[in-house]
Write a protein that holds these residues in place. Structure first.
Motif, PDB file in Angstrom:
ATOM      1  N   HIS A  56     -28.180  61.789  18.751  1.00 21.84           N
ATOM      2  CA  HIS A  56     -27.557  62.960  20.058  1.00 21.84           C
ATOM      3  C   HIS A  56     -28.317  63.514  20.799  1.00 21.84           C
ATOM      4  N   PHE A  61     -24.371  60.055  24.347  1.00 25.61           N
ATOM      5  CA  PHE A  61     -23.648  60.972  24.675  1.00 25.61           C
ATOM      6  C   PHE A  61     -22.370  60.273  25.878  1.00 25.61           C
ATOM      7  N   GLN A  65     -18.518  58.133  25.662  1.00 24.63           N
ATOM      8  CA  GLN A  65     -18.322  58.734  26.886  1.00 24.63           C
ATOM      9  C   GLN A  65     -17.034  57.659  26.656  1.00 24.63           C
ATOM     10  N   LYS A 138     -27.973  69.518  27.275  1.00 26.15           N
ATOM     11  CA  LYS A 138     -26.511  69.684  26.575  1.00 26.15           C
ATOM     12  C   LYS A 138     -24.988  70.015  27.300  1.00 26.15           C
ATOM     13  N   LYS A 139     -25.751  70.879  28.453  1.00 31.27           N
ATOM     14  CA  LYS A 139     -24.531  71.406  29.629  1.00 31.27           C
ATOM     15  C   LYS A 139     -24.425  70.731  30.474  1.00 31.27           C
ATOM     16  N   CYS A 141     -25.203  67.237  30.815  1.00 32.08           N
ATOM     17  CA  CYS A 141     -24.292  66.387  30.440  1.00 32.08           C
ATOM     18  C   CYS A 141     -22.935  66.448  30.276  1.00 32.08           C
ATOM     19  N   TRP A 142     -22.907  67.859  30.009  1.00 32.79           N
ATOM     20  CA  TRP A 142     -20.830  67.870  29.754  1.00 32.79           C
ATOM     21  C   TRP A 142     -19.931  68.765  31.001  1.00 32.79           C
ATOM     22  N   PHE A 143     -21.312  69.191  31.891  1.00 33.22           N
ATOM     23  CA  PHE A 143     -20.786  68.741  33.138  1.00 33.22           C
ATOM     24  C   PHE A 143     -20.275  67.856  33.980  1.00 33.22           C
ATOM     25  N   GLY A 145     -19.517  64.892  32.574  1.00 37.85           N
ATOM     26  CA  GLY A 145     -18.745  64.454  32.310  1.00 37.85           C
ATOM     27  C   GLY A 145     -17.306  65.358  32.693  1.00 37.85           C
ATOM     28  N   THR A 146     -17.376  66.444  33.106  1.00 39.28           N
ATOM     29  CA  THR A 146     -16.288  67.400  32.748  1.00 39.28           C
ATOM     30  C   THR A 146     -15.921  66.995  34.783  1.00 39.28           C
TER      31      THR A 146
END
Length: 305
Positions: A56, A61, A65, A138-139, A141-143, A145-146
């Motif tokens: 994780h 991550f 994807q 983590k935030k 990483c999600w940003f 990806g988005t």
């Protein structure tokens, strides 16, 4: 007859990867096996990353994807190509071709950006280890990806809407095994030279810039790695980075040769050969990242024990 005429006007015909003939059954079985291995390899890698807490991390991550995109990639193109080996009808509907083109452009662009983000993650992890939790949270990483999915979806939507509003007054035969932008432009009876400049420009932005960023990142990484006193640390860092470089090089070289060349330099036979990466890359990625990665092998062993 009216329905039949409408079908002729709206449907496309895919020529396929090879000339269909006596080896159709063998080719179907071969493609089906490759598809199954690629599908299972990527599903297993995603499950390992989800189930093992040691994986994780930002790198895994992003890797999950990548595996998800590989699954979508092969399920978008391979099943239709495989069934065409056994079917007398090689047609694909106008809507089906439109969806296939859109999804393929989205996945290609998103993967290009994602590979760039993965190199940034390796750069931060090796060159700025103390700041890694802040720079690759983590935030963030999600940003990343988005942003990748959103920007490439918009780009794909623009290109797909434009291309499928062109008049296709020539042959409906697409000299390819799936609906791809350069092959579709060959069928347009309107001058698309100006539009081809936008395709080249978007290709350079989405493909070349991340590739240059990868080269720059790994130049910095290698500089730091060879200054390490620990031989074990050097080996681990080089192993991780080389896996990513193999995947990135295979992807960018094939994609750049397809989407940044002028229309006049396109060879349909060569384009089909280059596009085989859509089958080979999803097949190789799980093995490249797992067989050369002790953490993934360790996660697999712990789940099997």
């Amino acid at each position: 007859m009216k329905t039949g005429n409408q079908s002729i006007k709206t449907d496309f015909i895919l020529s396929g990867l090879f000339q269909y003939g006596q080896m159709d059954t063998f080719l179907f079985v071969a493609i089906a096996i490759l598809f199954a291995v690629a599908l299972m390899g990527n599903i297993i890698l995603i499950l390992l990353i989800q189930l093992d807490t040691r994986l994780h991390t930002p790198m895994y991550f992003l890797l999950s994807q990548l595996s998800f995109m590989d699954i979508m990639n092969i399920t978008t193109t391979v099943p239709k190509m495989a069934t065409n080996f056994l079917s007398n009808s090689k047609t694909i509907t106008f809507l089906g071709c439109e969806i296939q083109t859109f999804v393929f452009i989205v996945l290609g662009g998103t993967e290009a950006l994602l590979l760039g983000f993965m190199s940034y993650d390796r750069y931060v992890a090796i060159c700025h280890l103390l700041h890694c939790p802040l720079l690759m949270s983590k935030k963030i990483c999600w940003f990343m990806g988005t942003c990748a999915w959103t920007s490439c979806s918009i780009n794909a939507l623009v290109h797909t809407l434009y291309v499928f509003h062109l008049p296709f007054c020539r042959s409906r035969l697409i000299n390819h095994f799936f609906c791809e932008l350069p092959s579709l432009l060959q069928l347009a009876c309107q001058n698309t030279s100006q539009y081809e400049y936008t395709v080249t420009l978007s290709g350079l932005i989405i493909l070349l810039l991340p590739f240059l960023a990868i080269l720059a990142s790994y130049a910095c990484v290698l500089t730091v790695v060879f200054q390490m006193s620990s031989g074990k640390g050097q080996t681990r860092a080089v192993s991780t980075c080389s896996s990513h470089l193999i995947v990135a090089s295979l992807f960018y070289v094939t994609a750049l040769s397809t989407y940044t060349r002028p229309h006049s330099l396109h060879s349909l036979g060569q384009d089909k050969t280059v596009a085989v990466y859509t089958i080979i890359t999803p097949l190789l990625n799980p093995f490249i990242y797992s067989l050369r990665n002790k953490e993934v092998i360790g996660a697999m062993r712990s789940l099997l024990v």
